[in-house]
Write a protein that holds these residues in place. Structure first.
Motif, PDB file in Angstrom:
ATOM      1  N   ARG A  16     -35.160  35.382  46.235  1.00 57.71           N
ATOM      2  CA  ARG A  16     -34.491  34.478  45.967  1.00 57.71           C
ATOM      3  C   ARG A  16     -34.798  32.563  46.328  1.00 57.71           C
ATOM      4  O   ARG A  16     -34.410  32.569  47.486  1.00 57.71           O
ATOM      5  N   PRO A  76     -25.137  29.888  41.154  1.00 50.67           N
ATOM      6  CA  PRO A  76     -25.145  30.904  42.511  1.00 50.67           C
ATOM      7  C   PRO A  76     -23.816  31.650  41.509  1.00 50.67           C
ATOM      8  O   PRO A  76     -23.050  30.553  40.749  1.00 50.67           O
ATOM      9  N   ARG A  77     -24.065  33.239  42.188  1.00 53.45           N
ATOM     10  CA  ARG A  77     -23.060  33.999  41.654  1.00 53.45           C
ATOM     11  C   ARG A  77     -21.664  33.599  42.118  1.00 53.45           C
ATOM     12  O   ARG A  77     -21.094  33.780  41.707  1.00 53.45           O
ATOM     13  N   HIS A  78     -22.448  32.749  43.693  1.00 53.68           N
ATOM     14  CA  HIS A  78     -21.098  32.714  44.257  1.00 53.68           C
ATOM     15  C   HIS A  78     -21.106  31.286  44.761  1.00 53.68           C
ATOM     16  O   HIS A  78     -22.080  30.929  44.894  1.00 53.68           O
ATOM     17  N   THR A  79     -19.646  31.737  45.092  1.00 50.04           N
ATOM     18  CA  THR A  79     -19.341  29.245  45.145  1.00 50.04           C
ATOM     19  C   THR A  79     -20.041  29.276  46.913  1.00 50.04           C
ATOM     20  O   THR A  79     -20.450  29.869  47.200  1.00 50.04           O
ATOM     21  N   ALA A  80     -20.653  28.073  46.888  1.00 47.80           N
ATOM     22  CA  ALA A  80     -21.244  27.534  47.706  1.00 47.80           C
ATOM     23  C   ALA A  80     -20.604  26.390  48.401  1.00 47.80           C
ATOM     24  O   ALA A  80     -20.522  25.561  47.666  1.00 47.80           O
ATOM     25  N   THR A 130     -33.291  28.320  45.896  1.00 51.07           N
ATOM     26  CA  THR A 130     -32.152  27.877  45.806  1.00 51.07           C
ATOM     27  C   THR A 130     -32.476  26.488  45.726  1.00 51.07           C
ATOM     28  O   THR A 130     -33.209  25.476  46.785  1.00 51.07           O
TER      29      THR A 130
END
Length: 166
Positions: free
Chosen positions: A128, A149-153, A130
């Motif tokens: 991955r 992104p799938r999750h909150t950064a 970013t």
């Protein structure tokens, strides 16, 4: 045809110049301050680019009118974590310095640098990659396959906390 090459230590000063261009663009045209950060960044680029098997790579396009200067760059680093089902190497990538000299924009230079940088990550086994995109850059990154992104950064700015304490 665009010629992309992997940057070396001798490109450090130009990479810092393009980093300042990127910072200026990210902050609505406000010129980044001169000073110690530029000297430190140049030393860091020189040292890290000297290690061809290291955790940092930069891909560049030379200016057509002056091959001693750069028209564009894409720089990324590898963060080593622990293996997971999605990343046997435990390595993830981060792209943090994509910039094109204003006089050379809209020619595909940054995209060509990004393609080579992505290939470098892939050859290392990075699962991955970013980056943080500006509104202007986001469509180009999405065209290369980047998604939200799938999750909150989240982030914690420790430099800010230490400034408040001091």
């Amino acid at each position: 045809m665009i010629t992309v090459r992997r940057a070396g230590p001798s490109d450090a000063a130009e990479l810092v110049r393009l980093r300042a261009v990127m910072i200026r663009d990210a902050f609505d045209g406000e010129e980044p301050p001169p000073g110690e950060w530029r000297e430190i960044a140049e030393r860091q680029f020189r040292a890290r680019l000297a290690d061809s098997a290291g955790l940092l790579a930069a891909f560049v396009v030379d200016r057509p009118d002056d091959p001693q200067r750069l028209a564009a760059c894409a720089v990324g680093s590898v963060d080593t974590r622990i293996a997971s089902p999605h990343s046997l190497s435990g390595e993830s990538g981060y792209i943090f310095n994509v910039a094109t000299d204003p006089a050379y924009r809209r020619r595909g230079f940054s995209r060509a640098c990004m393609e080579d940088l992505i290939e470098w990550f892939a050859k290392r086994g990075v699962a991955r990659v970013t980056l943080h995109a500006s509104p202007d850059g986001e469509p180009g990154y999405r065209a290369l396959g980047f998604t939200a992104p799938r999750h909150t950064a989240l982030q914690l700015d420790l430099w800010d906390r230490s400034a408040q304490d001091g």
